[in-house]
Scaffold this motif. Structure first.
Motif, PDB file in Angstrom:
ATOM      1  N   ILE A 148      11.973  13.369  10.962  1.00  0.00           N
ATOM      2  CA  ILE A 148      13.094  13.780  11.807  1.00  0.00           C
ATOM      3  C   ILE A 148      12.665  14.895  12.755  1.00  0.00           C
ATOM      4  O   ILE A 148      13.024  14.900  13.943  1.00  0.00           O
ATOM      5  N   ILE A 149      11.868  15.839  12.252  1.00  0.00           N
ATOM      6  CA  ILE A 149      11.403  16.939  13.101  1.00  0.00           C
ATOM      7  C   ILE A 149      10.498  16.426  14.211  1.00  0.00           C
ATOM      8  O   ILE A 149      10.591  16.849  15.369  1.00  0.00           O
ATOM      9  N   VAL A 150       9.600  15.493  13.872  1.00  0.00           N
ATOM     10  CA  VAL A 150       8.700  14.942  14.889  1.00  0.00           C
ATOM     11  C   VAL A 150       9.487  14.186  15.955  1.00  0.00           C
ATOM     12  O   VAL A 150       9.220  14.317  17.164  1.00  0.00           O
ATOM     13  N   VAL A 151      10.475  13.401  15.547  1.00  0.00           N
ATOM     14  CA  VAL A 151      11.286  12.650  16.511  1.00  0.00           C
ATOM     15  C   VAL A 151      12.044  13.607  17.417  1.00  0.00           C
ATOM     16  O   VAL A 151      12.096  13.420  18.649  1.00  0.00           O
ATOM     17  N   ASN A 152      12.632  14.645  16.860  1.00  0.00           N
ATOM     18  CA  ASN A 152      13.345  15.624  17.683  1.00  0.00           C
ATOM     19  C   ASN A 152      12.402  16.362  18.626  1.00  0.00           C
ATOM     20  O   ASN A 152      12.783  16.704  19.747  1.00  0.00           O
ATOM     21  N   THR A 153      11.174  16.608  18.165  1.00  0.00           N
ATOM     22  CA  THR A 153      10.193  17.246  19.045  1.00  0.00           C
ATOM     23  C   THR A 153       9.854  16.349  20.232  1.00  0.00           C
ATOM     24  O   THR A 153       9.763  16.817  21.375  1.00  0.00           O
ATOM     25  N   MET A 154       9.681  15.055  19.974  1.00  0.00           N
ATOM     26  CA  MET A 154       9.380  14.136  21.069  1.00  0.00           C
ATOM     27  C   MET A 154      10.547  14.045  22.049  1.00  0.00           C
ATOM     28  O   MET A 154      10.352  13.953  23.266  1.00  0.00           O
ATOM     29  N   LYS A 155      11.766  14.064  21.535  1.00  0.00           N
ATOM     30  CA  LYS A 155      12.926  14.034  22.433  1.00  0.00           C
ATOM     31  C   LYS A 155      12.972  15.285  23.301  1.00  0.00           C
ATOM     32  O   LYS A 155      13.323  15.218  24.480  1.00  0.00           O
ATOM     33  N   ARG A 156      12.628  16.404  22.712  1.00  0.00           N
ATOM     34  CA  ARG A 156      12.653  17.659  23.462  1.00  0.00           C
ATOM     35  C   ARG A 156      11.505  17.748  24.456  1.00  0.00           C
ATOM     36  O   ARG A 156      11.593  18.509  25.431  1.00  0.00           O
ATOM     37  N   SER A 157      10.450  16.982  24.229  1.00  0.00           N
ATOM     38  CA  SER A 157       9.230  17.094  25.042  1.00  0.00           C
ATOM     39  C   SER A 157       9.053  15.894  25.969  1.00  0.00           C
ATOM     40  O   SER A 157       7.921  15.515  26.283  1.00  0.00           O
ATOM     41  N   GLY A 195       3.462  21.445  21.438  1.00  0.00           N
ATOM     42  CA  GLY A 195       3.305  22.274  20.249  1.00  0.00           C
ATOM     43  C   GLY A 195       4.335  23.390  20.176  1.00  0.00           C
ATOM     44  O   GLY A 195       4.866  23.697  19.103  1.00  0.00           O
ATOM     45  N   SER A 196       4.643  23.994  21.335  1.00  0.00           N
ATOM     46  CA  SER A 196       5.670  25.030  21.352  1.00  0.00           C
ATOM     47  C   SER A 196       7.040  24.447  21.011  1.00  0.00           C
ATOM     48  O   SER A 196       7.822  25.058  20.270  1.00  0.00           O
ATOM     49  N   ASN A 197       7.342  23.273  21.529  1.00  0.00           N
ATOM     50  CA  ASN A 197       8.618  22.622  21.191  1.00  0.00           C
ATOM     51  C   ASN A 197       8.687  22.272  19.707  1.00  0.00           C
ATOM     52  O   ASN A 197       9.767  22.329  19.102  1.00  0.00           O
ATOM     53  N   PHE A 198       7.564  21.898  19.141  1.00  0.00           N
ATOM     54  CA  PHE A 198       7.550  21.606  17.710  1.00  0.00           C
ATOM     55  C   PHE A 198       7.927  22.840  16.899  1.00  0.00           C
ATOM     56  O   PHE A 198       8.702  22.755  15.933  1.00  0.00           O
ATOM     57  N   ASP A 199       7.412  23.990  17.311  1.00  0.00           N
ATOM     58  CA  ASP A 199       7.759  25.227  16.608  1.00  0.00           C
ATOM     59  C   ASP A 199       9.243  25.544  16.766  1.00  0.00           C
ATOM     60  O   ASP A 199       9.912  25.954  15.807  1.00  0.00           O
ATOM     61  N   VAL A 200       9.782  25.317  17.965  1.00  0.00           N
ATOM     62  CA  VAL A 200      11.208  25.587  18.197  1.00  0.00           C
ATOM     63  C   VAL A 200      12.072  24.645  17.375  1.00  0.00           C
ATOM     64  O   VAL A 200      13.054  25.059  16.735  1.00  0.00           O
ATOM     65  N   VAL A 201      11.716  23.361  17.374  1.00  0.00           N
ATOM     66  CA  VAL A 201      12.497  22.378  16.615  1.00  0.00           C
ATOM     67  C   VAL A 201      12.421  22.677  15.124  1.00  0.00           C
ATOM     68  O   VAL A 201      13.410  22.536  14.392  1.00  0.00           O
ATOM     69  N   TRP A 202      11.256  23.077  14.664  1.00  0.00           N
ATOM     70  CA  TRP A 202      11.103  23.405  13.244  1.00  0.00           C
ATOM     71  C   TRP A 202      12.037  24.547  12.850  1.00  0.00           C
ATOM     72  O   TRP A 202      12.732  24.477  11.831  1.00  0.00           O
ATOM     73  N   LYS A 203      12.055  25.608  13.663  1.00  0.00           N
ATOM     74  CA  LYS A 203      12.921  26.741  13.362  1.00  0.00           C
ATOM     75  C   LYS A 203      14.392  26.365  13.487  1.00  0.00           C
ATOM     76  O   LYS A 203      15.218  26.784  12.677  1.00  0.00           O
ATOM     77  N   ASP A 204      14.729  25.561  14.504  1.00  0.00           N
ATOM     78  CA  ASP A 204      16.115  25.122  14.653  1.00  0.00           C
ATOM     79  C   ASP A 204      16.555  24.276  13.468  1.00  0.00           C
ATOM     80  O   ASP A 204      17.691  24.400  12.996  1.00  0.00           O
ATOM     81  N   PHE A 205      15.662  23.418  12.992  1.00  0.00           N
ATOM     82  CA  PHE A 205      16.006  22.570  11.851  1.00  0.00           C
ATOM     83  C   PHE A 205      16.237  23.412  10.599  1.00  0.00           C
ATOM     84  O   PHE A 205      17.202  23.182   9.853  1.00  0.00           O
TER      85      PHE A 205
END
Length: 849
Positions: A352-361, A462-472
């Motif tokens: 779920i985190i990876v999918v949200n990261t791709m959507k954000r990126s 990679g920065s979006n992944f960190d943001v999505v991780w913290k948001d999740f």
């Protein structure tokens, strides 16, 4: 049994206090309600705060172990076996709706001069009329019933009344209950078991397919030209799994036509209520189409179709020898079985985190694809011409002399794309390499290009992944806090709507007291009881209760064990005075305790135990401004005993009147409005120095006005010059929550009085121009003189401003501002007189004028 909530800094409620065992941060689990905030610590209570072990609500809930984390199996046991046919809408849902409407209104009022803190009644009518429509409730909702003051708006107090009186509930049809069981594992125990069973079947299906490709699990070929086939058991397992997947998918697909999907997602339901667009109800076929096009359901369908396609093709082949195309199609369809493993993705947080990261990126991905495509095209074309070699008519191929006349691997530009791709992605297999000097230079440039250009969008991803991780993580934490807050919010609402509930609350706190002084007490456990004090009955009550001690991580970060036994006697009074609601005599007996926690730093390992009781026998008095003062009692200390016996008795005369209840209800209404404002975030965060100064001013103001009752053994009742010992520093910080609501009220009062002040400023400017004319000066000649900013609120010795919207408060604000402006005008005249040497007689005339 519950205890009322405490308040922490900046007026925010202490979140996640499961109230059944205790409410953290109160004296013996209770608090004294003050005018400056939701609670004031009393009788030596410690300040409520987050601790590393318990976090928010760590110590009070039975669902939590010694580490303060949720116990999954205990939480699961609290769920029903089947999805309930009726699910009442909880107070948390109304809170979310209120916050969402306040946030929407804040955006709409961003440019307004005088934004209001309530929600217009029309928006409330629209939202809850839509809710009744979505719930298929035939009632005619009328928001005007809750407009108590006739101002055409509704606040959090009105939302509390809606929750209490409307009693809205979600009624689910059998089809919707089946859909939720299959779709949401959190809906019931059967739903969780169904999800677990499907999860195991997916693992079995994927594992069976992988093992079937191993030669050790193959039968020997039946003929020399035949291929070895997997064991028959693999085909049977695959067939069984396919049948189960088909049944599950078909059931979900059929029931989706009859399911109001917006009811299955709370956030989606709130969006449907609060959005401004016209609400449209989809038909059954539209719901089924939406279900089929949802990407997790597409994966489920792709996991089923390959097997059916393979069976159909084998049936049409008639059992004969298949041709090459048929054999290739069968292999491709069987290979698609691995898609079943993708069904696990919807059940794991990492996917779920990876999918949200791709959507954000998305934009970064487009930049990455564009740069990669351009680099592959350019470098592939250049390498083709540099590494093409010399054409050999005998072999019909291009040979490279630098490579011992071997055929060049760069036979065409598409062939060169492979080298450019593996080089740009820093893979570098080494199967294709340039041998000419020019080719090597171009390959080096390709490497540098990939490092400099392709790394840029990868860094964004990679920065979006960190943001999505913290948001999740934050969303999960907030959701857990909302679930933990449900019991607290429910009890708080009961206290707000029915202040008489305070009279029935009793909190028992067990302490290890080896030395004199409250600061030497060690928390051993806490329990709460709901006393049977019925205002409509004159029956005598005698009860004996054995209560399990519960944790409270804000008071002690340790595991709690043991029970405490108390008894109480209630003798109602029949000779009630006018306006009396509850009157009688209450006697509480602290009997004994058992299996208290060990004290490992004592040679005997036995605690020195005493008990602190907190209860509310009396309602607010005539001069208390709605403040409820608790009665706190302490037993004597029983030393070196894990099963102490106290046999202490405490008595109190209970007296609750209608006037005191109404006064407390008015106080609760103000407090609930402030609480609602703190959720929507109307104030910007203050600096640390501002918070401490506001806390000090609020502390002095409330102590001087008698709003706070401090224990004499802990803190002396003094002003700002009081010496606060280090153990009471937490109380000073807690008073930030008292100062902030007052500052908020002052700012709101000024914003309401702004039209009056503007007219007053115009008049004062005319007076100033007249004075300048008497001095023989023109206003345009002088540089503008900065006037002192009018005070934003009353000082320590000033009167408290009138409530928001009061005409008296507006006039008082306007008058105080006019006085300050008049003093500024006189100071200006004096400065001008000194600057231009105005004669004294003229100056006296001006002052008299």
């Amino acid at each position: 049994c519950f205890a009322p909530p405490a308040k922490c800094a900046r007026g925010a409620h202490v979140a996640g206090r499961p109230l059944t065992p205790s409410a953290g941060g109160a004296a013996g689990g209770m608090v004294q309600q003050g005018a400056s905030g939701r609670a004031r610590l009393n009788a030596g209570a410690e300040t409520s705060k987050r601790s590393s072990g318990g976090g928010r609500g760590g110590g009070g809930d039975r669902r939590y172990g010694s580490s303060g984390k949720p116990n999954f199996f205990k939480t699961l046991r609290q769920k029903p076996w089947l999805v309930p046919a009726e699910q009442p809408l909880q107070l948390v849902f109304f809170r979310k709706v209120f916050v969402r409407l306040m946030n929407v209104k804040t955006l709409q009022d961003a440019g307004a001069d005088n934004p209001d803190e309530d929600i217009p009644l029309m928006i409330v009518q629209r939202s809850f009329a839509r809710l009744c429509r979505l719930l298929r409730d035939d009632r005619l909702f009328d928001a005007k019933r809750y407009d108590l003051n006739g101002d055409g708006s509704a606040g959090w107090w009105e939302f509390l009344a809606m929750w209490k009186q409307e009693k809205l509930c979600m009624r689910l049809s059998p089809m919707e209950r089946v859909y939720l069981t299959l779709e949401d594992p959190q809906s019931s125990r059967l739903g969780w078991l169904t999800s677990l069973f499907v999860f195991v079947v997916i693992l079995v299906s994927a594992g069976s397919f992988v093992l079937s490709t191993m030669p050790v699990f193959h039968d020997p070929p039946s003929c020399p030209s035949c291929e070895p086939a997997p064991f028959v058991i693999f085909e049977r397992v695959d067939t069984f799994c396919i049948v189960l997947f088909t049944v599950e998918y078909v059931l979900r697909f059929i029931t989706s036509a009859f399911t109001r999907v917006e009811l299955t997602n709370e956030e989606e339901l709130i969006d449907c209520m609060t959005k401004e667009e016209t609400l449209r109800s989809p038909s059954g076929p539209q719901r089924m189409l939406t279900f089929a096009l949802h990407w997790p359901n597409v994966i489920d369908l792709l996991a089923i179709l390959p097997s059916y396609m393979s069976w159909i093709m084998e049936a049409f082949s008639g059992g004969g020898t298949p041709d090459v195309e048929h054999d290739l199609m069968v292999k491709v369809t069987r290979l698609m079985r691995v898609v079943r493993a993708l069904r696990l993705g919807r059940r794991f947080e990492a996917v779920i985190i990876v999918v949200n990261t791709m959507k954000r990126s998305i934009r970064a991905l487009w930049v990455l694809i564009l740069n990669l495509t351009m680099g592959v095209l350019v470098w592939g074309a250049i390498l083709y011409y540099l590494e093409q070699g010399v054409y050999d008519p005998d072999t019909g191929a291009f040979l490279r002399p630098e490579d011992n006349n071997n055929p060049t691997p760069f036979a065409s530009i598409p062939h060169s794309f492979w080298f450019a791709m593996v080089t740009a992605t820093t893979v570098g297999y080494g199967d294709v390499v340039p041998v000419t000097n020019g080719g090597r230079v171009v390959a080096g440039l390709n490497m540098v290009y990939s490092l400099c250009v392709l790394a840029l969008p990868i860094g964004v991803i990679g920065s979006n992944f960190d943001v999505v991780w913290k948001d999740f993580d934050r969303e999960k934490r907030d959701e857990q806090e909302v679930r933990d807050n449900a019991a607290w919010m429910l009890r708080d609402a009961c206290f707000a709507l029915d202040p008489l509930s305070y009279s029935r609350v009793l909190t028992v706190e067990v302490l290890h007291s080896p030395m004199p002084g409250d600061n030497n007490d060690i928390f051993l456990g806490q329990a709460s009881a709901d006393l049977d004090l019925d205002a409509n009955s004159f029956d005598k009550v005698d009860r004996e209760l054995t209560l399990p001690l519960q944790e409270n991580r804000s008071k002690g970060n340790r595991a709690i064990s043991g029970n405490i036994t108390i008894s109480y006697s209630w003798r109602p009074s029949r000779a009630a005075s006018a306006g009396s609601v509850l009157r009688g005599h209450l006697t509480i007996n602290v009997l004994c305790a058992s299996e208290l926690g060990r004290i490992d730093w004592k040679p005997s390992w036995q605690p020195d135990a005493r008990v602190r009781l907190t209860f509310y026998p009396r309602c607010p008095g005539d001069s208390s401004d709605g403040v409820i003062v608790p009665q706190v009692e302490m037993t004597h200390v029983v030393r070196d005993d894990r099963a102490p016996t106290w046999n202490c008795s405490f008595s109190a005369g209970v007296a609750w009147t209608r006037d005191g209840i109404n006064k407390r209800r008015d106080k609760e209404r103000i407090l609930q409005s402030r609480s609602a404002m703190s959720l929507t975030g109307p104030l910007a965060p203050l600096s640390a120095s501002s918070e401490l100064s506001a806390a000090a001013m609020g502390l002095d103001r409330h102590v001087s006005s008698g709003d706070v009752a401090w224990d004499g053994s802990s803190t002396r009742k003094t002003g700002l010059g009081a010496t606060i010992r280090s153990r009471d520093a937490g109380r000073l910080l807690a008073d930030v929550g008292g100062a902030m609501p007052r500052l908020t009220e002052e700012v709101q009062s000024l914003s309401v009085a702004l039209p009056l002040l503007q007219g007053e400023i115009v008049e004062l400017r005319r007076d100033q121009d007249a004075v300048l004319a008497l001095l023989g000066l023109q206003p345009s000649v002088l540089a503008p003189i900065a006037s002192p900013r009018p005070p934003m609120g009353p000082g320590p010795n000033d009167t408290v401003p009138a409530p928001h919207g009061s005409p008296t408060g507006k006039l008082r604000k306007a008058a105080s501002f006019g006085d300050a402006s008049a003093r500024t005008l006189l100071e200006t005249v004096s400065i001008l007189a000194d600057e231009y040497r105005v004669p004294g007689s003229v100056l006296d005339d001006i002052f008299q004028w």
